[in-house]
Design a protein around this motif. Sequence first.
Motif, PDB file in Angstrom:
ATOM      1  N   PRO A  20       0.826  -1.205   0.000  1.00 12.60           N
ATOM      2  CA  PRO A  20       0.000   0.000   0.000  1.00 12.60           C
ATOM      3  C   PRO A  20       0.856   1.248   0.000  1.00 12.60           C
ATOM      4  N   ALA A  21       0.343   2.266  -0.688  1.00  8.42           N
ATOM      5  CA  ALA A  21       1.082   3.519  -0.753  1.00  8.42           C
ATOM      6  C   ALA A  21       1.196   4.136   0.620  1.00  8.42           C
ATOM      7  N   PRO A  22       2.335   4.674   0.919  1.00  8.82           N
ATOM      8  CA  PRO A  22       2.482   5.276   2.243  1.00  8.82           C
ATOM      9  C   PRO A  22       1.537   6.452   2.409  1.00  8.82           C
ATOM     10  N   GLU A  23       1.081   6.592   3.613  1.00 10.12           N
ATOM     11  CA  GLU A  23       0.141   7.665   3.887  1.00 10.12           C
ATOM     12  C   GLU A  23       0.809   9.019   3.710  1.00 10.12           C
ATOM     13  N   ASP A  24       0.100   9.931   3.076  1.00  7.46           N
ATOM     14  CA  ASP A  24       0.621  11.261   2.834  1.00  7.46           C
ATOM     15  C   ASP A  24       0.690  12.008   4.168  1.00  7.46           C
ATOM     16  N   ALA A  25       1.910  12.446   4.522  1.00  6.30           N
ATOM     17  CA  ALA A  25       2.082  13.133   5.797  1.00  6.30           C
ATOM     18  C   ALA A  25       1.495  14.536   5.767  1.00  6.30           C
ATOM     19  N   LEU A  26       1.287  15.089   4.583  1.00 11.90           N
ATOM     20  CA  LEU A  26       0.725  16.442   4.485  1.00 11.90           C
ATOM     21  C   LEU A  26      -0.796  16.429   4.454  1.00 11.90           C
ATOM     22  N   ALA A  27      -1.365  15.462   3.735  1.00 12.75           N
ATOM     23  CA  ALA A  27      -2.814  15.437   3.561  1.00 12.75           C
ATOM     24  C   ALA A  27      -3.508  14.972   4.833  1.00 12.75           C
ATOM     25  N   LEU A  28      -4.695  15.494   5.044  1.00 10.73           N
ATOM     26  CA  LEU A  28      -5.526  15.103   6.174  1.00 10.73           C
ATOM     27  C   LEU A  28      -6.759  14.410   5.619  1.00 10.73           C
ATOM     28  N   SER A  29      -6.855  13.105   5.834  1.00  8.65           N
ATOM     29  CA  SER A  29      -7.946  12.315   5.263  1.00  8.65           C
ATOM     30  C   SER A  29      -9.292  12.766   5.825  1.00  8.65           C
ATOM     31  N   HIS A  30     -10.281  12.816   4.943  1.00  8.85           N
ATOM     32  CA  HIS A  30     -11.624  13.219   5.349  1.00  8.85           C
ATOM     33  C   HIS A  30     -12.592  12.795   4.256  1.00  8.85           C
ATOM     34  N   GLU A  31     -13.871  12.880   4.557  1.00 10.95           N
ATOM     35  CA  GLU A  31     -14.929  12.552   3.602  1.00 10.95           C
ATOM     36  C   GLU A  31     -16.000  13.630   3.661  1.00 10.95           C
ATOM     37  N   HIS A  32     -16.579  13.911   2.495  1.00  8.39           N
ATOM     38  CA  HIS A  32     -17.708  14.835   2.458  1.00  8.39           C
ATOM     39  C   HIS A  32     -18.557  14.502   1.242  1.00  8.39           C
ATOM     40  N   THR A  33     -19.830  14.810   1.325  1.00  8.07           N
ATOM     41  CA  THR A  33     -20.771  14.462   0.261  1.00  8.07           C
ATOM     42  C   THR A  33     -20.826  15.503  -0.834  1.00  8.07           C
ATOM     43  N   ARG A  34     -20.285  16.660  -0.596  1.00  5.49           N
ATOM     44  CA  ARG A  34     -20.287  17.706  -1.618  1.00  5.49           C
ATOM     45  C   ARG A  34     -18.934  18.384  -1.644  1.00  5.49           C
ATOM     46  N   ARG A  35     -18.689  19.083  -2.703  1.00  5.56           N
ATOM     47  CA  ARG A  35     -17.419  19.762  -2.890  1.00  5.56           C
ATOM     48  C   ARG A  35     -17.277  20.889  -1.871  1.00  5.56           C
ATOM     49  N   VAL A  36     -16.130  20.919  -1.201  1.00  4.77           N
ATOM     50  CA  VAL A  36     -15.872  21.933  -0.183  1.00  4.77           C
ATOM     51  C   VAL A  36     -14.586  22.661  -0.545  1.00  4.77           C
ATOM     52  N   ASP A  37     -14.622  23.988  -0.452  1.00  6.80           N
ATOM     53  CA  ASP A  37     -13.435  24.808  -0.732  1.00  6.80           C
ATOM     54  C   ASP A  37     -12.615  24.924   0.548  1.00  6.80           C
ATOM     55  N   HIS A  38     -11.791  23.895   0.802  1.00  8.16           N
ATOM     56  CA  HIS A  38     -10.994  23.907   2.026  1.00  8.16           C
ATOM     57  C   HIS A  38      -9.916  24.985   1.986  1.00  8.16           C
ATOM     58  N   LEU A  39      -9.391  25.273   0.813  1.00  7.23           N
ATOM     59  CA  LEU A  39      -8.367  26.318   0.723  1.00  7.23           C
ATOM     60  C   LEU A  39      -8.965  27.682   1.041  1.00  7.23           C
ATOM     61  N   GLY A  40     -10.167  27.936   0.567  1.00  3.12           N
ATOM     62  CA  GLY A  40     -10.842  29.184   0.905  1.00  3.12           C
ATOM     63  C   GLY A  40     -11.120  29.294   2.403  1.00  3.12           C
ATOM     64  N   ARG A  41     -11.508  28.171   3.005  1.00  2.90           N
ATOM     65  CA  ARG A  41     -11.712  28.174   4.454  1.00  2.90           C
ATOM     66  C   ARG A  41     -10.399  28.460   5.186  1.00  2.90           C
ATOM     67  N   ALA A  42      -9.320  27.884   4.685  1.00  4.77           N
ATOM     68  CA  ALA A  42      -8.023  28.100   5.332  1.00  4.77           C
ATOM     69  C   ALA A  42      -7.637  29.581   5.291  1.00  4.77           C
ATOM     70  N   ARG A  43      -7.856  30.212   4.157  1.00  2.00           N
ATOM     71  CA  ARG A  43      -7.525  31.645   4.049  1.00  2.00           C
ATOM     72  C   ARG A  43      -8.372  32.470   5.011  1.00  2.00           C
ATOM     73  N   ALA A  44      -9.658  32.128   5.127  1.00  3.42           N
ATOM     74  CA  ALA A  44     -10.536  32.875   6.032  1.00  3.42           C
ATOM     75  C   ALA A  44     -10.108  32.688   7.483  1.00  3.42           C
ATOM     76  N   LEU A  45      -9.759  31.465   7.849  1.00  5.89           N
ATOM     77  CA  LEU A  45      -9.328  31.222   9.222  1.00  5.89           C
ATOM     78  C   LEU A  45      -8.004  31.915   9.524  1.00  5.89           C
ATOM     79  N   LYS A  46      -7.126  31.966   8.547  1.00  9.71           N
ATOM     80  CA  LYS A  46      -5.856  32.673   8.761  1.00  9.71           C
ATOM     81  C   LYS A  46      -6.094  34.163   8.973  1.00  9.71           C
ATOM     82  N   GLU A  47      -7.023  34.716   8.234  1.00 14.39           N
ATOM     83  CA  GLU A  47      -7.355  36.131   8.423  1.00 14.39           C
ATOM     84  C   GLU A  47      -7.890  36.380   9.837  1.00 14.39           C
ATOM     85  N   LEU A  48      -8.585  35.392  10.389  1.00 19.25           N
ATOM     86  CA  LEU A  48      -9.125  35.527  11.737  1.00 19.25           C
ATOM     87  C   LEU A  48      -8.097  35.216  12.817  1.00 19.25           C
ATOM     88  N   GLY A  49      -6.911  34.810  12.406  1.00 24.59           N
ATOM     89  CA  GLY A  49      -5.859  34.507  13.361  1.00 24.59           C
ATOM     90  C   GLY A  49      -5.845  33.074  13.848  1.00 24.59           C
TER      91      GLY A  49
END
Length: 351
Positions: free
Chosen positions: A99-128
């Motif tokens: 089996p391929a080694p687990e990606d140390a950078l990626a965080l495994s998750h599941e969702h039923t619809r497309r989510v803009d995680h990068l956009g969320r990350a930028r918003a959270l960074k703006e909030l500190g």
Amino acid sequence: MSPRTRKAPRRTLGFTLPPAMKKALLPSCLAALGLAAWSDVPIPATWRPWLALAEQHARTASQPAPTSDTGPGFTTAPLPLPPAPTEAPRQSVEPATAPAPEDALALSHEHTRRVDHLGRARALKELGDVSGALTEVRRALHDDPADTDALGMAARLARLQGQPETALLAWSRLGNLVPEEAGALIQQARLLVSLGRHAEAVRVGEEAVLRAPEDAEVYQVLGRAHLGSGDLSAAILRFQQAVHLAPEHGYALNNLGFAYLRAGQDSKAAEVLAQAAQLLPHVAYVHNNLGVAWERLGRKEEARAAYATATQLSPRYVQARVNADRMNRIAQADLSLPEPGPREVGLPSSP
């Protein structure tokens, strides 16, 4: 009344003959059957039981032998043998892939619809919320491991969160995804220098030089790597190349002056550090390094002024305070020679 017309009473056989008697009466019964078949002679009533017994025996003899093997004397019909098993065709078996080694950078998750995680990350960074932003950007990398924007953001956030190994992995992967650019390698080499892993920083810096030979930052970070490993001649050469490509690069000038001080070339150090102080008037360690150069050259007043500037810019700068106190004691004692003692030299600049 003749035997043919007289009706004999119907009787039911209620007994069973022994096997020996059956065997003795068999010929007589067969003879009676033959006689009945070839003539119209009436059969006496007393023969009829034996005739019925003979007919039953004839029918039993014409039937196949019983197949039961529950008692002695019975023959069992041979059971058909099952067909011989045919050898299955051999199939080529491929070894199971690991089996391929687990990606140390990626965080495994599941969702039923497309989510803009990068956009969320930028918003959270703006909030500190740096931790939450890093979590979201790692989820974005799970959805798209080759997202260069997410990799760059993950590297910066991981360093802010005190996760240098994660940051190094992100810079390294980004450098592999964009082989024509040196920016990710420069950042990776800088982080390696800050961690004291100078040999690795030199290797990454040399790769960056091959990608961007006209970029002053490449030589700047490579010079710092050589300086950290104690190779002064290589460090001076790389800083000189950086200054040649960017004459007004104040941090490269400061680092070149620092390398000159380490090598005992005080005059050259004072010259380039004076230029660096003009370009970076608000950086305390540049003025402290210039003060050390002046002091070594015997120019006490210039040294006192440089130390005083460094102390004013950064009151908690311990090295500048130690140097300034020593020069003040020398001036108060009106001594012609500097008081012996160690001279503290500022650290090279990191940008």
